[in-house]
Design a protein around this motif. Structure first.
Motif, PDB file in Angstrom:
ATOM      1  N   VAL A 104      45.397  17.301 103.854  1.00  0.00           N
ATOM      2  CA  VAL A 104      44.821  16.400 102.849  1.00  0.00           C
ATOM      3  C   VAL A 104      45.525  16.653 101.522  1.00  0.00           C
ATOM      4  O   VAL A 104      45.667  17.796 101.093  1.00  0.00           O
ATOM      5  CB  VAL A 104      43.302  16.647 102.698  1.00  0.00           C
ATOM      6  CG1 VAL A 104      42.719  15.793 101.573  1.00  0.00           C
ATOM      7  CG2 VAL A 104      42.582  16.377 104.024  1.00  0.00           C
ATOM      8  N   ARG A 105      45.977  15.578 100.875  1.00  0.00           N
ATOM      9  CA  ARG A 105      46.618  15.658  99.565  1.00  0.00           C
ATOM     10  C   ARG A 105      45.841  14.769  98.589  1.00  0.00           C
ATOM     11  O   ARG A 105      45.796  13.559  98.765  1.00  0.00           O
ATOM     12  CB  ARG A 105      48.084  15.201  99.630  1.00  0.00           C
ATOM     13  CG  ARG A 105      48.930  15.983 100.640  1.00  0.00           C
ATOM     14  CD  ARG A 105      49.141  17.413 100.194  1.00  0.00           C
ATOM     15  NE  ARG A 105      49.945  18.165 101.140  1.00  0.00           N
ATOM     16  CZ  ARG A 105      49.462  19.042 102.010  1.00  0.00           C
ATOM     17  NH1 ARG A 105      48.148  19.257 102.097  1.00  0.00           N
ATOM     18  NH2 ARG A 105      50.257  19.713 102.823  1.00  0.00           N
ATOM     19  N   VAL A 106      45.229  15.396  97.598  1.00  0.00           N
ATOM     20  CA  VAL A 106      44.412  14.678  96.625  1.00  0.00           C
ATOM     21  C   VAL A 106      45.213  14.567  95.336  1.00  0.00           C
ATOM     22  O   VAL A 106      45.493  15.576  94.684  1.00  0.00           O
ATOM     23  CB  VAL A 106      43.079  15.412  96.360  1.00  0.00           C
ATOM     24  CG1 VAL A 106      42.186  14.577  95.462  1.00  0.00           C
ATOM     25  CG2 VAL A 106      42.377  15.753  97.670  1.00  0.00           C
ATOM     26  N   GLU A 107      45.586  13.348  94.970  1.00  0.00           N
ATOM     27  CA  GLU A 107      46.415  13.166  93.771  1.00  0.00           C
ATOM     28  C   GLU A 107      45.547  12.902  92.545  1.00  0.00           C
ATOM     29  O   GLU A 107      44.725  11.979  92.542  1.00  0.00           O
ATOM     30  CB  GLU A 107      47.395  12.016  93.959  1.00  0.00           C
ATOM     31  CG  GLU A 107      48.302  11.838  92.748  1.00  0.00           C
ATOM     32  CD  GLU A 107      49.400  10.813  92.942  1.00  0.00           C
ATOM     33  OE1 GLU A 107      49.931  10.341  91.916  1.00  0.00           O
ATOM     34  OE2 GLU A 107      49.745  10.491  94.098  1.00  0.00           O
ATOM     35  N   ILE A 108      45.759  13.700  91.511  1.00  0.00           N
ATOM     36  CA  ILE A 108      45.070  13.486  90.238  1.00  0.00           C
ATOM     37  C   ILE A 108      45.806  12.400  89.474  1.00  0.00           C
ATOM     38  O   ILE A 108      46.976  12.559  89.113  1.00  0.00           O
ATOM     39  CB  ILE A 108      45.037  14.764  89.386  1.00  0.00           C
ATOM     40  CG1 ILE A 108      44.256  15.872  90.095  1.00  0.00           C
ATOM     41  CG2 ILE A 108      44.423  14.470  88.014  1.00  0.00           C
ATOM     42  CD1 ILE A 108      44.300  17.205  89.357  1.00  0.00           C
ATOM     43  N   LYS A 109      45.113  11.299  89.204  1.00  0.00           N
ATOM     44  CA  LYS A 109      45.683  10.252  88.358  1.00  0.00           C
ATOM     45  C   LYS A 109      45.181  10.401  86.917  1.00  0.00           C
ATOM     46  O   LYS A 109      45.931  10.286  85.971  1.00  0.00           O
ATOM     47  CB  LYS A 109      45.321   8.870  88.908  1.00  0.00           C
ATOM     48  CG  LYS A 109      46.134   8.446  90.120  1.00  0.00           C
ATOM     49  CD  LYS A 109      47.594   8.239  89.754  1.00  0.00           C
ATOM     50  CE  LYS A 109      48.430   7.783  90.931  1.00  0.00           C
ATOM     51  NZ  LYS A 109      48.306   6.370  91.243  1.00  0.00           N
ATOM     52  N   ASN A 110      43.863  10.634  86.760  1.00  0.00           N
ATOM     53  CA  ASN A 110      43.334  10.814  85.416  1.00  0.00           C
ATOM     54  C   ASN A 110      42.013  11.575  85.466  1.00  0.00           C
ATOM     55  O   ASN A 110      41.082  11.155  86.144  1.00  0.00           O
ATOM     56  CB  ASN A 110      43.112   9.468  84.724  1.00  0.00           C
ATOM     57  CG  ASN A 110      42.546   9.647  83.324  1.00  0.00           C
ATOM     58  OD1 ASN A 110      42.932  10.551  82.598  1.00  0.00           O
ATOM     59  ND2 ASN A 110      41.619   8.796  82.952  1.00  0.00           N
ATOM     60  N   LEU A 111      41.971  12.702  84.774  1.00  0.00           N
ATOM     61  CA  LEU A 111      40.739  13.444  84.533  1.00  0.00           C
ATOM     62  C   LEU A 111      40.711  13.708  83.036  1.00  0.00           C
ATOM     63  O   LEU A 111      41.520  14.463  82.526  1.00  0.00           O
ATOM     64  CB  LEU A 111      40.736  14.772  85.307  1.00  0.00           C
ATOM     65  CG  LEU A 111      40.815  14.686  86.835  1.00  0.00           C
ATOM     66  CD1 LEU A 111      40.939  16.088  87.435  1.00  0.00           C
ATOM     67  CD2 LEU A 111      39.616  13.962  87.409  1.00  0.00           C
ATOM     68  N   HIS A 112      39.796  13.072  82.334  1.00  0.00           N
ATOM     69  CA  HIS A 112      39.864  13.120  80.863  1.00  0.00           C
ATOM     70  C   HIS A 112      38.852  14.053  80.209  1.00  0.00           C
ATOM     71  O   HIS A 112      38.914  14.275  78.992  1.00  0.00           O
ATOM     72  CB  HIS A 112      39.742  11.712  80.271  1.00  0.00           C
ATOM     73  CG  HIS A 112      38.515  10.964  80.702  1.00  0.00           C
ATOM     74  ND1 HIS A 112      37.287  11.194  80.154  1.00  0.00           N
ATOM     75  CD2 HIS A 112      38.358  10.003  81.634  1.00  0.00           C
ATOM     76  CE1 HIS A 112      36.401  10.384  80.709  1.00  0.00           C
ATOM     77  NE2 HIS A 112      37.020   9.658  81.620  1.00  0.00           N
ATOM     78  N   SER A 113      37.926  14.630  80.971  1.00  0.00           N
ATOM     79  CA  SER A 113      36.953  15.538  80.355  1.00  0.00           C
ATOM     80  C   SER A 113      36.919  16.863  81.112  1.00  0.00           C
ATOM     81  O   SER A 113      37.287  16.936  82.288  1.00  0.00           O
ATOM     82  CB  SER A 113      35.546  14.905  80.372  1.00  0.00           C
ATOM     83  OG  SER A 113      35.010  14.916  81.685  1.00  0.00           O
ATOM     84  N   ASP A 114      36.444  17.900  80.431  1.00  0.00           N
ATOM     85  CA  ASP A 114      36.295  19.200  81.085  1.00  0.00           C
ATOM     86  C   ASP A 114      35.295  19.104  82.237  1.00  0.00           C
ATOM     87  O   ASP A 114      35.483  19.718  83.292  1.00  0.00           O
ATOM     88  CB  ASP A 114      35.819  20.255  80.083  1.00  0.00           C
ATOM     89  CG  ASP A 114      36.935  20.727  79.166  1.00  0.00           C
ATOM     90  OD1 ASP A 114      38.061  20.192  79.257  1.00  0.00           O
ATOM     91  OD2 ASP A 114      36.683  21.628  78.347  1.00  0.00           O
ATOM     92  N   GLU A 115      34.231  18.325  82.030  1.00  0.00           N
ATOM     93  CA  GLU A 115      33.227  18.163  83.074  1.00  0.00           C
ATOM     94  C   GLU A 115      33.827  17.483  84.303  1.00  0.00           C
ATOM     95  O   GLU A 115      33.542  17.876  85.446  1.00  0.00           O
ATOM     96  CB  GLU A 115      32.042  17.338  82.554  1.00  0.00           C
ATOM     97  CG  GLU A 115      31.232  18.009  81.466  1.00  0.00           C
ATOM     98  CD  GLU A 115      31.882  17.939  80.082  1.00  0.00           C
ATOM     99  OE1 GLU A 115      31.427  18.665  79.184  1.00  0.00           O
ATOM    100  OE2 GLU A 115      32.855  17.172  79.901  1.00  0.00           O
TER     101      GLU A 115
END
Length: 200
Positions: A104-115
């Motif tokens: 499984v490969r999970v690509e991060i496109k956008n995570l904008h908060s610490d939460e």
């Protein structure tokens, strides 16, 4: 096509990529030699919910709206009403994958908060442990730099590694991006796209 599992099979199936319908249909493709691993993209919506979708924008009334400006319910409603797409949450996709034998490969496109980053780590790490996946988190170098600014990288490196996760470069899944940024030589090789930079 290099990998039949790209976008949960969406590059080869009639369903839109990164949807649960696509994932269910693609299960039968796993026996094919070109099915290398499951891959899908994650965005954080305005309300902190993590959704699986490829693009950074969604069309609403003919205008491109950044996903991070819409709540998850708004994204799902626009996708369904205007594009006939069912946008799943990250939790839904992880659960639907279940006991897959493929990586499984999970690509991060956008995570904008610490939460949002912490929620991402917890969900992916919990699924990896529960199902025993060969799982890696991947990101493009430009997105990695934006999501994990230099002054925050050590903190996030610890957060990921403490749960058994690394953030690797798209296309070079052996390159740990946090480690590659630790030294001037590593950063230079990272910028130039050279490698390998792993297991230091």
């Amino acid at each position: 096509m290099g990998n039949l599992g790209h976008r949960l099979g969406g590059d080869v199936l009639p369903h839109a990529g990164n949807t649960l319908q696509c994932l269910r249909s693609a299960r039968g493709l796993q026996v094919h030699k070109k099915f290398k691993y499951w891959e899908f993209d994650v965005h954080e919506a305005k309300d902190g919910e993590l959704v699986v979708y490829h693009d950074d924008f969604i069309k609403r009334d003919g205008k491109s709206i950044p996903l991070q400006e819409l709540n998850a319910d708004e994204i799902r409603r626009v996708a369904l009403e205007e594009h006939e797409l069912e946008i799943p949450t990250l939790s839904q996709v992880l659960e639907a994958l279940g006991k897959t034998e493929k990586p499984v490969r999970v690509e991060i496109k956008n995570l904008h908060s610490d939460e949002g980053k912490m929620k991402f780590i917890e969900l992916v790490a919990d699924a990896k442990e529960k199902y025993g996946w060969n799982c890696k988190v991947i990101a493009w170098k430009e997105r990695f730099r934006k999501i994990f600014p230099n002054e925050e990288r050590e903190r996030w490196h610890e957060a990921f590694s403490s749960r058994g996760l690394a953030v690797c470069r798209v296309g070079l899944h052996h390159v740990d991006l946090f480690k590659a940024h630790r030294t001037p030589v590593g950063r230079m090789m990272f910028v130039l796209g050279l490698g390998p930079l792993s297991k230091r």
